[in-house]
Design a protein around this motif. Structure first.
Motif, PDB file in Angstrom:
ATOM      1  N   ASP A  26      30.583  -2.008  21.022  1.00 26.31           N
ATOM      2  CA  ASP A  26      31.837  -2.747  21.166  1.00 26.31           C
ATOM      3  C   ASP A  26      32.068  -3.011  22.655  1.00 26.31           C
ATOM      4  OD1 ASP A  26      34.228  -3.979  20.539  1.00 26.31           O
ATOM      5  OD2 ASP A  26      35.340  -2.097  20.532  1.00 26.31           O
ATOM      6  N   ASP A  41      30.987 -13.694   9.404  1.00 30.10           N
ATOM      7  CA  ASP A  41      31.237 -13.223  10.763  1.00 30.10           C
ATOM      8  C   ASP A  41      32.698 -13.396  11.173  1.00 30.10           C
ATOM      9  OD1 ASP A  41      28.629 -12.501  10.852  1.00 30.10           O
ATOM     10  OD2 ASP A  41      27.951 -14.219  12.010  1.00 30.10           O
ATOM     11  N   GLN A  88      22.792  -8.527  15.423  1.00 35.55           N
ATOM     12  CA  GLN A  88      22.498  -8.980  14.061  1.00 35.55           C
ATOM     13  C   GLN A  88      21.175  -9.739  14.030  1.00 35.55           C
ATOM     14  OE1 GLN A  88      24.552  -8.369  11.206  1.00 35.55           O
ATOM     15  NE2 GLN A  88      22.597  -8.969  10.326  1.00 35.55           N
ATOM     16  N   LYS A  93      31.882  -9.756  23.495  1.00 35.23           N
ATOM     17  CA  LYS A  93      31.595  -8.704  22.514  1.00 35.23           C
ATOM     18  C   LYS A  93      31.000  -9.318  21.248  1.00 35.23           C
ATOM     19  CE  LYS A  93      35.198  -5.440  23.856  1.00 35.23           C
ATOM     20  NZ  LYS A  93      36.436  -4.760  23.424  1.00 35.23           N
ATOM     21  N   TYR A  94      31.575 -10.434  20.898  1.00 33.38           N
ATOM     22  CA  TYR A  94      31.087 -11.078  19.670  1.00 33.38           C
ATOM     23  C   TYR A  94      29.640 -11.519  19.821  1.00 33.38           C
ATOM     24  CZ  TYR A  94      30.669 -14.185  15.718  1.00 33.38           C
ATOM     25  OH  TYR A  94      30.259 -14.787  14.568  1.00 33.38           O
ATOM     26  N   ASN A 126      35.126 -10.061  12.103  1.00 29.58           N
ATOM     27  CA  ASN A 126      35.622 -10.009  13.469  1.00 29.58           C
ATOM     28  C   ASN A 126      37.091 -10.406  13.507  1.00 29.58           C
ATOM     29  OD1 ASN A 126      35.474  -9.565  16.168  1.00 29.58           O
ATOM     30  ND2 ASN A 126      34.395 -11.463  16.641  1.00 29.58           N
ATOM     31  N   TRP A 139      27.338  -8.731  19.401  1.00 32.28           N
ATOM     32  CA  TRP A 139      27.132  -8.433  17.972  1.00 32.28           C
ATOM     33  C   TRP A 139      26.200  -9.445  17.333  1.00 32.28           C
ATOM     34  CZ3 TRP A 139      32.279  -6.490  15.348  1.00 32.28           C
ATOM     35  CH2 TRP A 139      32.637  -5.273  15.944  1.00 32.28           C
ATOM     36  N   PHE A 182      27.036  -0.692  15.050  1.00 31.08           N
ATOM     37  CA  PHE A 182      27.715  -1.743  15.811  1.00 31.08           C
ATOM     38  C   PHE A 182      28.896  -1.205  16.623  1.00 31.08           C
ATOM     39  CE2 PHE A 182      26.362  -6.147  14.336  1.00 31.08           C
ATOM     40  CZ  PHE A 182      25.112  -5.710  13.942  1.00 31.08           C
TER      41      PHE A 182
END
Length: 299
Positions: free
Chosen positions: A79, A214, A60, A52-53, A218, A56, A75
């Motif tokens: 997810d 970040d 970005q 998931k990260y 997160n 993202w 965003f």
DNA sequence: TTAGAGTTTCCTGCTT
DNA sequence: CAAGCAGGAAACTCTA
């Protein structure tokens, strides 16, 4: 987050490499789904295996490279992990991100196609190396440390391709686009790469302040390293300063990173107004007017 | 080849 | 006293 290695790049060797290796499984020889705290960098991994990260991070990156307003991409609609992302249709992208959905979809197809000529599931599991995700940065190891990965499927170690060469190849293909993508945005970017990437200079990946941001954004992946003191004001505090420094060092492949050195780099941000001083408070910093992407309702 | 960005490293002095 | 802060200076890596 800023594009790592922006604009036109010296592609001779990497292009050659990629042309020799059309199958994505060959182009992602070092795919390491969870090589670090955040699962490695998205461009080091095939989209199918993004966390998931990493999804993202990719979003970005697209915001930055396409000069998009942060509101263009909700965003919360993303997810999801890479597998889910790859299963999304153009309509789903459009529904989730509106006009930007087309860009996301095209870019994702580009990334998939970039190395993926075959969707053969056997191939994909054959060559992609998976490591168990480790939440504790103190025990995590990266491929660079050992210079090899353990292939769980085959119980063998695999020698690594130079990651920088690999990243350059990935990014150059993304930014210069030698593939038959019909996206007008991508075409535009090909025609005016310099215009599309004004003064982008990020030689070694994400900037420090973006790395810090970040972590803050997160919380699931932030086991008490840094916390918001005042979210609306952009004030935050290091809880485990040395752990953050170690993590930054891991990212930069610098095992001798310390908080003392990291904090020196942080102080340089004052002059650029990326950070502001918070007087009288140790380990406390505040995002400045030139820091982007940390606000809950950016722009 | 070179200039510039963004650190990284080291240092001294000061503050908490 | 230790840890953190401040900032100068030089070195380093990488890209345009």
């Amino acid at each position: 987050m800023i594009l790592e290695g922006s604009g036109v790049m010296n592609l001779n060797s990497s292009n050659h490499l990629l042309h020799q290796q059309p199958a994505w499984t060959d182009s992602y020889p070092t795919c390491n789904v969870s090589s670090g705290f955040f699962g490695g960098q998205w461009h080091e991994t095939h989209p199918q295996y993004w966390t998931k990260y990493q999804v993202w991070e990719w979003l970005q990156h697209l915001l930055d490279t396409n000069q998009l307003d942060a509101n263009c991409i909700p965003f919360q609609e993303f997810d999801i992990n890479g597998e889910h992302l790859c299963s999304m249709t153009l309509q789903e992208f459009s529904r989730a991100a509106g006009a930007a959905g087309q860009i996301l979809y095209n870019n994702l197809q580009h990334l998939k196609w970039n190395g993926q000529c075959s969707s053969d599931p056997f191939q994909s599991t054959h060559n992609v190396i998976v490591k168990t995700e480790q939440a504790d940065p103190s025990i995590m190891t990266t491929w660079k440390e050992d210079n090899y990965l353990y292939d769980a499927n085959y119980g063998s170690t695999v020698e690594m391709m130079d990651s920088k060469t690999f990243c350059r190849a990935q990014i150059s293909m993304t930014t210069t686009g030698h593939l038959p993508i019909d996206s007008p945005d991508l075409k535009k970017e090909q025609e005016h790469p310099a215009k599309s990437h004004p003064k982008k200079h990020n030689p070694r990946g994400t900037h420090l302040w973006e790395f810090i941001r970040d972590i803050l954004l997160n919380p699931d992946k932030n086991p008490g390293l840094i916390k918001w003191e005042d979210r609306s004001e952009g004030i935050f505090r290091f809880l485990k300063s040395e752990a953050v420094a170690q993590l930054w060092g891991k990212k930069k492949n610098n095992s001798s990173m310390t908080y003392e050195k990291l904090s020196r780099a942080m102080r340089y941000y004052y002059k650029r107004e990326i950070l502001e001083r918070v007087d009288g408070r140790r380990l406390v910093y505040k995002f400045g007017k030139n820091a982007r992407g940390w606000r809950e309702n950016e722009n």
